[in-house]
Design an enzyme around this catalytic site. Sequence first.
Site, PDB file in Angstrom:
ATOM      1  N   ARG B 189       1.075  -1.116  -0.076  1.00 30.75           N
ATOM      2  CA  ARG B 189      -0.072   0.020  -0.137  1.00 30.75           C
ATOM      3  C   ARG B 189       0.909   1.400  -0.077  1.00 30.75           C
ATOM      4  O   ARG B 189       1.900   1.363   0.548  1.00 30.75           O
ATOM      5  CB  ARG B 189      -0.932   0.035   1.240  1.00 30.75           C
ATOM      6  CG  ARG B 189      -2.150  -1.008   1.086  1.00 30.75           C
ATOM      7  CD  ARG B 189      -3.076  -0.517   0.073  1.00 30.75           C
ATOM      8  NE  ARG B 189      -4.203  -1.445   0.092  1.00 30.75           N
ATOM      9  CZ  ARG B 189      -4.176  -2.679  -0.630  1.00 30.75           C
ATOM     10  NH1 ARG B 189      -3.294  -2.926  -1.547  1.00 30.75           N
ATOM     11  NH2 ARG B 189      -5.192  -3.045  -0.622  1.00 30.75           N
ATOM     12  N   GLU B 218      -4.301   7.214  -5.238  1.00 28.85           N
ATOM     13  CA  GLU B 218      -3.934   6.769  -6.445  1.00 28.85           C
ATOM     14  C   GLU B 218      -5.354   7.129  -7.425  1.00 28.85           C
ATOM     15  O   GLU B 218      -6.341   7.075  -6.876  1.00 28.85           O
ATOM     16  CB  GLU B 218      -4.232   5.089  -6.287  1.00 28.85           C
ATOM     17  CG  GLU B 218      -2.843   4.483  -5.847  1.00 28.85           C
ATOM     18  CD  GLU B 218      -2.871   3.068  -5.582  1.00 28.85           C
ATOM     19  OE1 GLU B 218      -4.177   2.241  -5.915  1.00 28.85           O
ATOM     20  OE2 GLU B 218      -2.201   2.759  -4.986  1.00 28.85           O
ATOM     21  N   HIS B 237      -1.656   0.187  -9.840  1.00 35.20           N
ATOM     22  CA  HIS B 237      -2.255  -0.630  -8.890  1.00 35.20           C
ATOM     23  C   HIS B 237      -3.012  -1.920  -9.657  1.00 35.20           C
ATOM     24  O   HIS B 237      -4.066  -2.422  -9.764  1.00 35.20           O
ATOM     25  CB  HIS B 237      -3.340  -0.027  -8.064  1.00 35.20           C
ATOM     26  CG  HIS B 237      -3.615  -0.806  -6.917  1.00 35.20           C
ATOM     27  ND1 HIS B 237      -4.105  -0.078  -5.602  1.00 35.20           N
ATOM     28  CD2 HIS B 237      -3.375  -2.090  -6.624  1.00 35.20           C
ATOM     29  CE1 HIS B 237      -4.238  -1.323  -4.818  1.00 35.20           C
ATOM     30  NE2 HIS B 237      -3.977  -2.144  -5.604  1.00 35.20           N
TER      31      HIS B 237
END
Lengths: 257, 271
Positions: B189, B218, B237
Amino acid sequence: GPGLKVISTLSVGFDHLALDEIKKRGIRVGYTPDVLTDATAELSVALLLSACRRLPEAAEQVKSGGWTTWKPLWMCGHGLSDSTVGIVGLGRIGQAVARRLKPFGVRRFLYTGSGPKPESAAEFGAEFVPLTRLAEESDFVVVTCALTPATQGMCNKDFFGRMKKTSVFVNTSRGAVVNQEDLYEALAQGQIAAAGLDVTTPEPLPTDHPLLSLRNCVILPHIGSATYATRSAMAVLAAKNLLAGLRGEPMPHELQL
Amino acid sequence: MWYHKPAINEELLQSLPNLKVVASAGVGTDHLDLKLLFSYGVKVSNTPFIVSTDTADMGMALLLASSRRLLEGHEMAVSPDTEYFPADWLGVEVSGATLGILGMGKIGYKVAERAKAFEMKILYHNRNQRKKEEESAVGAVYCKKVDDLLQQSDFVLLAMNLTPQTHKLIGKSELELMKPTATLINISRGLVVDQDALVEALQNKVIKAAALDVTYPEPLPRDHPLLKLKNVIITPHIGSATKKTRWVMMEEMAKSKEAGLAGLLIPREVL
């Protein structure tokens, strides 16, 4: 010139040498196998992963602002888990590639070449199959064979036509093993999912070459063995080969003509 | 729910009195206020196991791409300005290098399995030391102190949960402990890293490079310095981004929801 006694090449490939003429003239040839196996195998796997997980595309979306929000099926690639990997040419580099791919959950290894290699294949439980079957059954095809008259243009329309729509094609051998027009068509028509090429014909490709326009084709500038450690080792070996040849002594790695 | 939307807060929960179950995609639950949800009697599920393989693959992909300069190489190969490939354009070999894994859970362990085949030396740190058989299967050496791992690794890979304890775990001093030739890889993360400290460390060559599948936020704002640094790879991601895995995730979420609504035991319940 007539005084040429030794050719020492900084490579394991020798397709660029006119061996008949060299043999006729009694010239000795040194080359650099083994020292570049790990670096090249590593790069082959790096290229395979970059192509199947769409790394350049994804990284570009981050920079360009194309990545706005997260969607479940956006930028999905192909996983190695439970896959079938086909190695074209299970030589030193091919085996090193298989070794590195094994823990990615590959279910089955296939390989093809001029003949079966049971001792090499045993480590991976790899099955020797004809080229056509390898194309049909593989999720990932990795080409690590030498360029010879037999392998020239081997990866062509028929080959790509047999591959799965979801498959990924990787070439780290020599550009001429692949029929580039056929590869372009296969990628453009969605006959295969993606390709990774460390080698092309020529190198670099002309700026208007159609392969350069494809989002699902990752092209690298022939960097298979391009690490500080490996190139140093190759350079030292090539120098040793050359000096031994000039002294009329056995070379560390002489190509048998 | 996919990703971290909608944001689950008091207001939302009060407006949904009949809410019984929240099925979250992925394994992380750092975006959920579990205490709050449980206090409303809402059950929570995630998709823990299925994401491990693809995410571990992604960790290796980033590690290799960074070390062998894949993205730079691709740009060079396709650029109209390239006339020839320079013979002295080199990367660094992964084979034989030292990989330090912070967080040896399912994903961290799978990365170790892959790294072993590249003959990498593996160090790891985890809340709990792994069993001897698990360690020897991948040749992993336990580092009780994170600092030891940081000082010895050529690649530091982050694969731990985001918790209050791991929040900004990698900060200025941790980055300074790393080798100047080291690369930081993050598949966990964004908030596990002090991002501003990371930018500084990369700009001042305190570490060599970074490869990040996760950031905070993000996506990053368009003018963020991380987007401009040459020695950084950022992917959006996509750790679990394969169709196969995403379909399994959706199936698991559907099953958890059905079970929750029927008052049955929830398959992937987060307790």
